[in-house]
Design a protein around this motif. Structure first.
Motif, mmCIF file in Angstrom:
data_model
loop_
_atom_site.group_PDB
_atom_site.id
_atom_site.type_symbol
_atom_site.label_atom_id
_atom_site.label_comp_id
_atom_site.label_asym_id
_atom_site.label_seq_id
_atom_site.Cartn_x
_atom_site.Cartn_y
_atom_site.Cartn_z
ATOM 1 N N LYS A 47 0.845 -1.177 0.000
ATOM 2 C CA LYS A 47 0.000 0.000 0.000
ATOM 3 C C LYS A 47 0.890 1.241 0.000
ATOM 4 O O LYS A 47 1.981 1.229 0.554
ATOM 5 C CB LYS A 47 -0.890 0.034 1.242
ATOM 6 N N ALA A 48 0.392 2.267 -0.630
ATOM 7 C CA ALA A 48 1.126 3.521 -0.615
ATOM 8 C C ALA A 48 1.159 4.039 0.817
ATOM 9 O O ALA A 48 0.139 4.077 1.495
ATOM 10 C CB ALA A 48 0.464 4.537 -1.530
ATOM 11 N N LYS A 49 2.335 4.396 1.263
ATOM 12 C CA LYS A 49 2.462 4.870 2.635
ATOM 13 C C LYS A 49 1.889 6.273 2.753
ATOM 14 O O LYS A 49 2.108 7.118 1.897
ATOM 15 C CB LYS A 49 3.926 4.880 3.069
ATOM 16 N N LYS A 50 1.151 6.452 3.836
ATOM 17 C CA LYS A 50 0.596 7.772 4.106
ATOM 18 C C LYS A 50 1.692 8.629 4.714
ATOM 19 O O LYS A 50 2.638 8.129 5.312
ATOM 20 C CB LYS A 50 -0.561 7.676 5.089
#
Length: 121
Positions: A47-50
């Protein structure tokens, strides 16, 4: 010791018998366990890191604090935190024109919006 009678060995087991028992045990384990061919799981998509959250402390009146709590409870199909309510407010302000934002901020602070709008011109 009560209840432990007969637990001791009466005659020692010879090395040949002990080795035979070991081999039977090891051989039996191979017969009972079926070889398992497990496929390797596919690698999960990352997942794209926040962006890391920045803690900010600010003061609110009791009324505004309760309003944020009520707003966070309005969604019924997902969970919204108090931070999500603040983020939604920022998104709503960004969607407004500058005059609308200034008027709303003036209402919240009790300031005169006319002064700020005149300074921009």
């Amino acid at each position: 010791m009560a209840g432990l009678k007969g637990m001791g060995r009466k005659e020692p087991i010879s090395e040949e018998d002990r080795e035979r028992q070991r081999l039977e045990f090891i051989g039996g384990a191979a017969l009972q366990a079926a070889p398992v061919d497990t496929p390797k799981p596919a690698p999960k998509a990352r997942k794209a890191k926040k962006a890391p959250a920045v803690r900010t402390i600010f003061s609110l009146t009791e009324d505004v604090n309760k309003q944020i709590d009520k707003l966070s409870l309005q969604p019924r199909t997902f969970k919204a935190s108090r931070s999500d309510v603040v983020k939604a407010g920022v998104l709503a302000l960004q969607a407004m024109s500058k005059a609308e934002v200034v008027a709303l901020l003036a209402k919240a602070t009790g300031a005169d919006p006319a002064e700020d709008l005149q300074n921009d011109e």
